[in-house]
Design an enzyme around this catalytic site. Structure first.
Site, mmCIF file in Angstrom:
data_model
loop_
_atom_site.group_PDB
_atom_site.id
_atom_site.type_symbol
_atom_site.label_atom_id
_atom_site.label_comp_id
_atom_site.label_asym_id
_atom_site.label_seq_id
_atom_site.Cartn_x
_atom_site.Cartn_y
_atom_site.Cartn_z
ATOM 1 N N GLU A 18 0.884 -1.262 0.126
ATOM 2 C CA GLU A 18 0.016 0.189 0.017
ATOM 3 C C GLU A 18 0.885 1.274 -0.079
ATOM 4 O O GLU A 18 1.883 1.330 0.467
ATOM 5 C CB GLU A 18 -0.935 0.159 1.145
ATOM 6 C CG GLU A 18 -2.157 1.098 1.296
ATOM 7 C CD GLU A 18 -3.177 0.603 1.940
ATOM 8 O OE1 GLU A 18 -3.435 1.691 2.960
ATOM 9 O OE2 GLU A 18 -3.564 -0.658 2.569
ATOM 10 N N ASP A 41 0.004 5.279 0.563
ATOM 11 C CA ASP A 41 -1.146 6.302 0.751
ATOM 12 C C ASP A 41 -0.915 7.678 0.595
ATOM 13 O O ASP A 41 0.096 8.208 1.456
ATOM 14 C CB ASP A 41 -1.832 6.013 2.222
ATOM 15 C CG ASP A 41 -2.174 4.629 2.447
ATOM 16 O OD1 ASP A 41 -2.474 3.733 1.424
ATOM 17 O OD2 ASP A 41 -2.117 3.872 3.532
ATOM 18 N N GLU A 79 -3.390 10.264 2.662
ATOM 19 C CA GLU A 79 -4.659 10.628 3.435
ATOM 20 C C GLU A 79 -4.862 11.870 3.926
ATOM 21 O O GLU A 79 -3.841 12.218 4.443
ATOM 22 C CB GLU A 79 -4.600 9.411 4.676
ATOM 23 C CG GLU A 79 -4.737 7.805 4.158
ATOM 24 C CD GLU A 79 -4.591 7.171 5.544
ATOM 25 O OE1 GLU A 79 -5.408 6.173 5.506
ATOM 26 O OE2 GLU A 79 -3.808 7.110 6.117
ATOM 27 N N ARG A 134 4.581 3.392 8.970
ATOM 28 C CA ARG A 134 5.573 4.324 8.184
ATOM 29 C C ARG A 134 4.903 5.508 7.904
ATOM 30 O O ARG A 134 5.263 6.512 6.947
ATOM 31 C CB ARG A 134 6.234 3.736 6.801
ATOM 32 C CG ARG A 134 6.867 2.426 7.401
ATOM 33 C CD ARG A 134 7.662 1.953 6.027
ATOM 34 N NE ARG A 134 8.440 0.719 6.407
ATOM 35 C CZ ARG A 134 7.803 -0.424 6.775
ATOM 36 N NH1 ARG A 134 7.040 -0.953 6.331
ATOM 37 N NH2 ARG A 134 8.985 -1.538 6.994
#
Length: 335
Positions: free
Chosen positions: A111, A113, A115, A141
């Site tokens: 993944e 991201d 966000e 992370r």
């Protein structure tokens, strides 16, 4: 007439294209309409197309959030969208622009991201980046940042460049985070084909002050607007893929992943002024920094001053709180 390099004319043109992008001419990459590259993920009529499919509105109401996903999976690439976030009271609201293969590799997914975490009225949206590889969700992370603009006022470009050796996050073509693959990481670096997702959903349990402030549907619908959707990578079959199929794309991406001195200066400035959390420096969470961390003494010292409990191993004192003053807009504009 200039001779094309021996690597072949097609690769040479791809390299030129990415070189132009890195120099700030990202508009040369093709912009896809929704039907050309994406499918609805969930949300029924909470997903609405505009401008002949060149723009997408995702909304969150009491009934549901919404989202879309790329039709293909990609092994490396450049993925980008211009996004305008909901305004006013947005506590608990999460808007995500990310890559994942969790639907295929449930126990060892990858993944990458972006966000966006909403806030109460008068407080700014915060942005978080995160990376998982091979199901390594036990090692968060995350990095979190404030922004030098209001992301609800206008569209801004958010981009992910993912290669075999590194991942770079960009805002308005300014690199804000560079994550390099190391031998010590093993399989923890994202290395399997992923889809691109965009979603809006209710994250009341954690998104704003650890769940203290929740979504207030009195202000619904919350609408996140997406446009300038860019998918530029090597589309593959997730089960029967061969990395050799993507060699040409991978070489061009590696070239484009070079951060110029000017870009690095802007990235350093952004991180110095706007980064509020970085997992590598979290001494409460990790007594020893994870293996891929490269400690920057200046970042460590600044974060320790910002939050001595999290980043300095100090004790939390009760009583009157002292709030940091926000940087002036003129200072932020120097990025």
């Amino acid at each position: 007439m200039m001779k094309l390099p021996s690597m072949g004319s097609s690769l040479f043109l791809v390299l030129l294209l990415f070189s132009a992008f890195v120099s700030g001419f990202g508009k040369k990459l093709p912009i896809l309409s929704f039907d050309e590259g994406y499918s609805q993920l969930f949300g029924d009529d909470n997903l609405v197309l505009h401008r002949d499919g060149k723009a997408v509105h995702l909304s969150l109401n009491e009934r549901t959030g919404s989202g879309f996903v790329s039709q293909d999976l990609y092994l490396h690439g450049y993925f980008s969208a211009s996004i305008k976030l909901p305004a006013d009271y947005t506590a608990g609201v999460v808007v995500a622009f990310y890559m994942s293969n969790g639907d295929i590799f449930e126990k060892n997914h990858d993944e990458i991201d972006f966000e966006f975490l909403g806030n109460i009225r008068g407080k700014d949206w915060r942005i978080q980046t995160n990376i998982y590889g091979n199901g390594s969700t036990s090692v968060g992370r995350e990095e979190r940042y404030n922004l030098w603009f209001d992301p609800a006022d206008d569209f801004h470009q958010y981009s992910i460049l993912w290669t075999d050796s590194q991942i770079i996050f960009y805002i308005d073509n300014i690199p804000i985070r560079e994550f390099k693959r190391t031998a010590a990481m093993g399989g923890d670096f994202p290395s399997k084909p992923m889809s691109l997702y965009a979603t809006i959903w209710d994250g009341s349990d954690w998104a704003t002050n650890g769940g203290k402030y929740r979504v207030n549907y009195k202000y619904a619908p919350y609408v996140a607007e997406f446009s300038d959707l860019t998918l530029h990578g090597c589309a593959v079959d997730p089960i029967e893929f061969s990395s050799k199929k993507c060699d040409t794309t991978s070489r061009s991406l590696e070239l484009s992943a070079t951060i110029t001195p000017s870009q690095r200066s802007k990235m350093d400035s952004f991180r110095r002024k706007h980064m509020t959390y970085a997992y590598c420096y979290d001494q409460n969470r990790y007594k020893v920094p994870p293996m891929e961390c490269v400690i920057n003494p200046k970042e460590a010292e600044r974060l320790k001053k910002f939050d001595p409990v999290t980043f300095g191993g100090g004790r939390r004192h009760h009583g009157k709180r002292h709030h940091r003053s926000r940087a002036s807009q003129s200072e932020a504009d120097t990025i």
